[in-house]
Design a protein around this motif. Structure first.
Motif, mmCIF file in Angstrom:
data_model
loop_
_atom_site.group_PDB
_atom_site.id
_atom_site.type_symbol
_atom_site.label_atom_id
_atom_site.label_comp_id
_atom_site.label_asym_id
_atom_site.label_seq_id
_atom_site.Cartn_x
_atom_site.Cartn_y
_atom_site.Cartn_z
ATOM 1 N N ARG A 37 0.832 -1.203 0.000
ATOM 2 C CA ARG A 37 0.000 0.000 0.000
ATOM 3 C C ARG A 37 0.866 1.253 0.000
ATOM 4 N N PHE A 38 1.975 1.198 0.753
ATOM 5 C CA PHE A 38 2.884 2.345 0.729
ATOM 6 C C PHE A 38 3.532 2.505 -0.639
ATOM 7 N N ALA A 39 4.004 1.407 -1.213
ATOM 8 C CA ALA A 39 4.685 1.481 -2.510
ATOM 9 C C ALA A 39 3.794 2.140 -3.553
ATOM 10 N N LEU A 40 2.526 1.816 -3.541
ATOM 11 C CA LEU A 40 1.595 2.419 -4.499
ATOM 12 C C LEU A 40 1.447 3.922 -4.287
ATOM 13 N N SER A 41 1.674 4.378 -3.069
ATOM 14 C CA SER A 41 1.510 5.806 -2.783
ATOM 15 C C SER A 41 2.603 6.653 -3.438
ATOM 16 N N ILE A 42 3.747 6.055 -3.725
ATOM 17 C CA ILE A 42 4.825 6.826 -4.355
ATOM 18 C C ILE A 42 5.156 6.319 -5.761
ATOM 19 N N ASP A 43 4.539 5.221 -6.171
ATOM 20 C CA ASP A 43 4.805 4.659 -7.500
ATOM 21 C C ASP A 43 3.480 4.163 -8.103
ATOM 22 N N PRO A 83 10.117 -0.098 -3.899
ATOM 23 C CA PRO A 83 10.635 1.276 -4.042
ATOM 24 C C PRO A 83 11.966 1.489 -3.338
ATOM 25 N N PHE A 84 12.257 0.681 -2.329
ATOM 26 C CA PHE A 84 13.502 0.865 -1.588
ATOM 27 C C PHE A 84 14.717 0.395 -2.376
ATOM 28 N N LEU A 85 14.495 -0.345 -3.439
ATOM 29 C CA LEU A 85 15.585 -0.724 -4.342
ATOM 30 C C LEU A 85 15.636 0.169 -5.564
ATOM 31 N N ARG A 86 14.704 1.130 -5.666
ATOM 32 C CA ARG A 86 14.514 1.839 -6.924
ATOM 33 C C ARG A 86 14.608 3.359 -6.758
ATOM 34 N N ALA A 87 15.525 3.781 -5.892
ATOM 35 C CA ALA A 87 15.701 5.219 -5.696
ATOM 36 C C ALA A 87 16.169 5.923 -6.955
ATOM 37 N N ALA A 88 16.735 5.172 -7.891
ATOM 38 C CA ALA A 88 17.196 5.773 -9.154
ATOM 39 C C ALA A 88 16.105 5.821 -10.211
ATOM 40 N N ASP A 89 14.951 5.265 -9.944
ATOM 41 C CA ASP A 89 13.891 5.193 -10.948
ATOM 42 C C ASP A 89 13.326 6.581 -11.262
ATOM 43 N N PRO A 90 13.295 6.976 -12.523
ATOM 44 C CA PRO A 90 12.839 8.326 -12.877
ATOM 45 C C PRO A 90 11.410 8.618 -12.433
ATOM 46 N N ALA A 91 10.518 7.635 -12.523
ATOM 47 C CA ALA A 91 9.124 7.873 -12.145
ATOM 48 C C ALA A 91 8.997 8.169 -10.663
ATOM 49 N N ILE A 92 9.677 7.405 -9.848
ATOM 50 C CA ILE A 92 9.632 7.650 -8.406
ATOM 51 C C ILE A 92 10.245 9.006 -8.087
ATOM 52 N N ARG A 93 11.337 9.342 -8.733
ATOM 53 C CA ARG A 93 11.976 10.630 -8.494
ATOM 54 C C ARG A 93 11.043 11.786 -8.858
ATOM 55 N N ARG A 94 10.333 11.648 -9.986
ATOM 56 C CA ARG A 94 9.374 12.684 -10.370
ATOM 57 C C ARG A 94 8.263 12.803 -9.333
ATOM 58 N N ASN A 95 7.753 11.689 -8.893
ATOM 59 C CA ASN A 95 6.658 11.706 -7.926
ATOM 60 C C ASN A 95 7.080 12.324 -6.596
ATOM 61 N N LEU A 96 8.343 12.211 -6.260
ATOM 62 C CA LEU A 96 8.859 12.777 -5.012
ATOM 63 C C LEU A 96 9.421 14.184 -5.199
ATOM 64 N N LEU A 97 9.409 14.671 -6.433
ATOM 65 C CA LEU A 97 9.992 15.980 -6.761
ATOM 66 C C LEU A 97 11.464 16.029 -6.364
ATOM 67 N N ASN A 104 20.859 9.276 -5.101
ATOM 68 C CA ASN A 104 20.111 8.074 -4.754
ATOM 69 C C ASN A 104 19.950 7.930 -3.246
ATOM 70 N N GLU A 105 20.991 8.277 -2.515
ATOM 71 C CA GLU A 105 20.923 8.183 -1.062
ATOM 72 C C GLU A 105 19.855 9.115 -0.500
ATOM 73 N N ASP A 106 19.765 10.328 -1.065
ATOM 74 C CA ASP A 106 18.756 11.285 -0.598
ATOM 75 C C ASP A 106 17.342 10.798 -0.915
ATOM 76 N N VAL A 107 17.170 10.246 -2.103
ATOM 77 C CA VAL A 107 15.856 9.741 -2.489
ATOM 78 C C VAL A 107 15.465 8.568 -1.599
ATOM 79 N N PHE A 108 16.398 7.665 -1.381
ATOM 80 C CA PHE A 108 16.123 6.536 -0.492
ATOM 81 C C PHE A 108 15.739 7.017 0.903
ATOM 82 N N ALA A 109 16.462 7.994 1.422
ATOM 83 C CA ALA A 109 16.167 8.518 2.761
ATOM 84 C C ALA A 109 14.757 9.088 2.827
#
Length: 256
Positions: free
Chosen positions: A180-186, A222-236, A242-247
């Motif tokens: 459920r969390f993963a869907l919230s950011i991806d 999502p915790f393995l995919r901090a480099a994924d462009p879609a997740i990065r866009r969704n998180l602005l 990658n470390e910052d996105v993962f955090a």
């Protein structure tokens, strides 16, 4: 070489008990020891005698039954060198890059600090098995109690380079919440949406979500995919490390 036999069952509230049995030698290992009763019951039901505990980290819900099981079976306890003083009954301390034999099966030790400072995982390379405890979950990772996010990110990368067909056994049944969390950011990940539906159905029927496959985690966790462009866009966070996105992902899950 005969394949290892694995039995999975519930301990405590949401801990997984996992027994690994080598039918050629009779050796049987418990991955961690969260609760004596269910572990003894599982061993008895299978006709196995415990010979080892492979401890991943020092948290009570993973070592509570160490001494009771050692007293009952006279088994050997193997665990993380960097947490040796906190592992009850420890006989053999191992660290990153060490290997040992479990019957005819090689076990490689991978140090994965993050959840705790000295957490280790056990990789059976010939069997394509990874016992990741509280480092890598299905669609999740462990909370960061003793090391910063950057350390956990690098620990996860050590697991991500293992063969895609590796079966991953983890420490807790957290998968529904993780989905459920993963869907919230991806939310646009079609494979994730399909997997989340499968998980909802499985848990509604009382089925476990263990093991998972490493290739599936690479596509949906999502915790393995901090480099994924879609997740990065969704998180602005398109220009962040990658470390910052993962955090940020870990912080959001903590508050989910």
């Amino acid at each position: 070489m005969k394949p290892l036999q694995i039995d999975v069952f519930l301990c405590r509230t949401d801990n997984f008990g996992v027994l690994v049995h080598d039918p050629e030698t009779g050796l049987t290992a418990s991955i961690d020891a969260p609760e004596e009763g269910p572990i003894v019951e599982a061993a008895t039901r299978n006709g196995w005698t415990l010979t080892h505990i492979l401890t991943t980290h020092h948290h009570t819900d993973h070592v509570e039954a160490n001494l009771a099981l050692k007293d009952r079976y006279g088994l050997q306890i193997i665990g993380p060198r960097d947490e040796a003083v906190a592992i009850p009954g420890l006989d053999k301390a191992v660290g990153d890059g060490d290997s040992f034999e479990f019957g005819n099966h090689t076990v490689d030790v991978i140090e994965t600090p993050g959840h705790t400072a000295g957490h280790i995982c056990y990789h059976f390379p010939d069997d394509k098995l990874l016992f990741a405890a509280d480092t890598l979950f299905a669609l999740g990772c462990g909370r960061l109690f003793e090391r910063p996010a950057a350390d956990m990110w690098h620990s996860l990368q050590k697991l991500a380079v293992l063969p895609d067909e590796t079966a991953v056994y983890f420490g807790h049944e957290y998968t529904l919440s993780n989905a459920r969390f993963a869907l919230s950011i991806d939310p646009d990940n079609e494979r994730l949406k399909a997997r989340a539906a499968e998980i909802e159905a499985a848990r509604a029927e009382g089925r476990f979500t263990i093991p998972t496959m490493l290739w599936l985690e690479k596509e949906t966790n999502p915790f393995l995919r901090a480099a994924d462009p879609a997740i990065r866009r969704n998180l602005l966070m398109e220009t962040r490390s990658n470390e910052d996105v993962f955090a940020e992902i870990r912080k959001r899950k903590d508050n989910f």
